[in-house]
Design a protein around this motif. Structure first.
Motif, PDB file in Angstrom:
ATOM      1  N   ARG A  49       0.726  -1.250  -0.047  1.00  0.00           N
ATOM      2  CA  ARG A  49      -0.161  -0.205   0.043  1.00  0.00           C
ATOM      3  C   ARG A  49       0.838   1.418  -0.084  1.00  0.00           C
ATOM      4  O   ARG A  49       0.101   2.421  -0.265  1.00  0.00           O
ATOM      5  CB  ARG A  49      -1.158  -0.089   1.277  1.00  0.00           C
ATOM      6  N   SER A  50       2.325   1.066   0.279  1.00  0.00           N
ATOM      7  CA  SER A  50       2.952   2.215   0.276  1.00  0.00           C
ATOM      8  C   SER A  50       3.611   2.915  -0.889  1.00  0.00           C
ATOM      9  O   SER A  50       3.781   3.970  -1.116  1.00  0.00           O
ATOM     10  CB  SER A  50       4.275   1.876   1.061  1.00  0.00           C
ATOM     11  N   LYS A 102       0.700   4.855  -6.312  1.00  0.00           N
ATOM     12  CA  LYS A 102       0.155   5.469  -5.315  1.00  0.00           C
ATOM     13  C   LYS A 102       0.728   6.548  -4.292  1.00  0.00           C
ATOM     14  O   LYS A 102       1.862   6.880  -4.751  1.00  0.00           O
ATOM     15  CB  LYS A 102       0.266   4.111  -3.950  1.00  0.00           C
ATOM     16  N   PRO A 103      -0.045   7.372  -3.691  1.00  0.00           N
ATOM     17  CA  PRO A 103       0.663   8.561  -2.966  1.00  0.00           C
ATOM     18  C   PRO A 103       1.562   7.854  -1.863  1.00  0.00           C
ATOM     19  O   PRO A 103       1.608   6.666  -1.448  1.00  0.00           O
ATOM     20  CB  PRO A 103      -0.477   9.174  -2.147  1.00  0.00           C
ATOM     21  N   GLU A 157       2.287   7.674   4.841  1.00  0.00           N
ATOM     22  CA  GLU A 157       2.688   8.776   5.826  1.00  0.00           C
ATOM     23  C   GLU A 157       2.442   8.158   7.364  1.00  0.00           C
ATOM     24  O   GLU A 157       1.200   7.600   7.724  1.00  0.00           O
ATOM     25  CB  GLU A 157       1.448   9.954   5.578  1.00  0.00           C
ATOM     26  N   LYS A 207      -1.269   6.567   7.164  1.00  0.00           N
ATOM     27  CA  LYS A 207      -2.228   6.996   6.190  1.00  0.00           C
ATOM     28  C   LYS A 207      -1.807   6.465   4.740  1.00  0.00           C
ATOM     29  O   LYS A 207      -0.753   6.774   4.266  1.00  0.00           O
ATOM     30  CB  LYS A 207      -2.190   8.448   6.108  1.00  0.00           C
ATOM     31  N   MET A 217      -2.862   5.077   0.798  1.00  0.00           N
ATOM     32  CA  MET A 217      -3.824   5.215  -0.316  1.00  0.00           C
ATOM     33  C   MET A 217      -4.999   6.065   0.100  1.00  0.00           C
ATOM     34  O   MET A 217      -6.259   5.598  -0.308  1.00  0.00           O
ATOM     35  CB  MET A 217      -4.297   3.782  -0.552  1.00  0.00           C
ATOM     36  N   GLY A 218      -4.899   6.998   0.855  1.00  0.00           N
ATOM     37  CA  GLY A 218      -6.003   7.974   1.365  1.00  0.00           C
ATOM     38  C   GLY A 218      -6.924   7.514   2.459  1.00  0.00           C
ATOM     39  O   GLY A 218      -7.966   8.094   2.853  1.00  0.00           O
ATOM     40  N   GLU A 219      -6.670   6.293   3.232  1.00  0.00           N
ATOM     41  CA  GLU A 219      -7.036   5.741   4.164  1.00  0.00           C
ATOM     42  C   GLU A 219      -6.369   5.589   5.225  1.00  0.00           C
ATOM     43  O   GLU A 219      -5.031   5.409   5.120  1.00  0.00           O
ATOM     44  CB  GLU A 219      -7.474   4.508   3.858  1.00  0.00           C
TER      45      GLU A 219
END
Length: 218
Positions: free
Chosen positions: A157-158, A190-191, A194, A208, A210-212
């Motif tokens: 997810r990172s 992906k962003p 954080e 935080k 992928m916006g979640e």
């Protein structure tokens, strides 16, 4: 030494000719200085040590090596490991940013994986792709899968590189399915990740991604 740089050029060119598209080089900082970073202290080499030439700095000589590797590798991607971070920036596409994670000791993965991702991820896609090291599945059962699965999920997810070390004969259907899903997840851009509790712990649990907001139980 020109002969050494020529040998490096020959070796790297041969790897590319053999068809390798991703080449990792390791230990060159130790080869150059004779010390691991964690034991250098105020001295990066032993007293009385020097290069064959005195007309260039250590940084200039290391940069020449890095540029030689990059040029000789052609269009292959380069992963630098045990390399100097700020000298690698803009030369190597990927940099392993921490010490080794482990397929045997979970504490090693927390210290050298989770911590590394948390505190070096700001460099991701700024200096290079920041690689916080592998999901270590040396042999099933050494580290509980519920632990390793979380580390794999965080990496996937990172948006940072995901590498998995495993013997396919040693893992079951559950692990194979989770790995398949993680590889599919990591394939899309992906962003930046954080860590949210980094002021309270060296091993952030709350992220935080992928916006979640996701929380891990290390």
């Amino acid at each position: 030494i020109p002969e050494v740089l020529q040998q490096v050029t020959t070796d790297m060119s041969r790897f590319r000719e053999w068809g390798y598209e991703l080449i990792k080089h390791d230990f060159s900082t130790y080869d150059i200085t004779g010390k691991w970073g964690r034991i250098m202290g105020g001295d990066i080499t032993d007293d009385g040590w020097g290069f064959s030439t005195r007309d260039r700095t250590t940084a200039e000589i290391i940069l020449e090596l890095y540029r030689t590797i990059r040029k000789a590798a052609g269009d292959a991607l380069i992963i630098g490991c045990n390399t100097v971070s700020h000298l690698s920036a803009g030369i190597f596409e990927i940099c392993r940013t921490g010490d080794d994670t482990s397929g045997k000791e979970w504490a090693g993965t927390l210290k050298n994986g989770v911590n590394t991702l948390a505190f070096r991820s700001p460099q991701h896609n700024t200096f290079y792709a920041a690689d916080a090291d592998c999901v270590g599945l040396v042999k099933a059962g050494l580290i509980p899968w519920e632990k390793n699965r979380q580390w794999m999920d965080l990496l996937a997810r990172s948006g940072t590189p995901l590498f998995i070390s495993l013997n396919r004969k040693e893992i079951g259907d559950t692990e194979k399915n989770d790995i398949r899903n993680a590889l599919a997840l990591t394939a899309a851009p992906k962003p930046a990740p954080e860590p949210l509790d980094w002021m309270q712990t060296e091993l952030p649990r709350k992220w935080k991604l992928m916006g979640e907001i996701r929380t891990y139980n290390w």
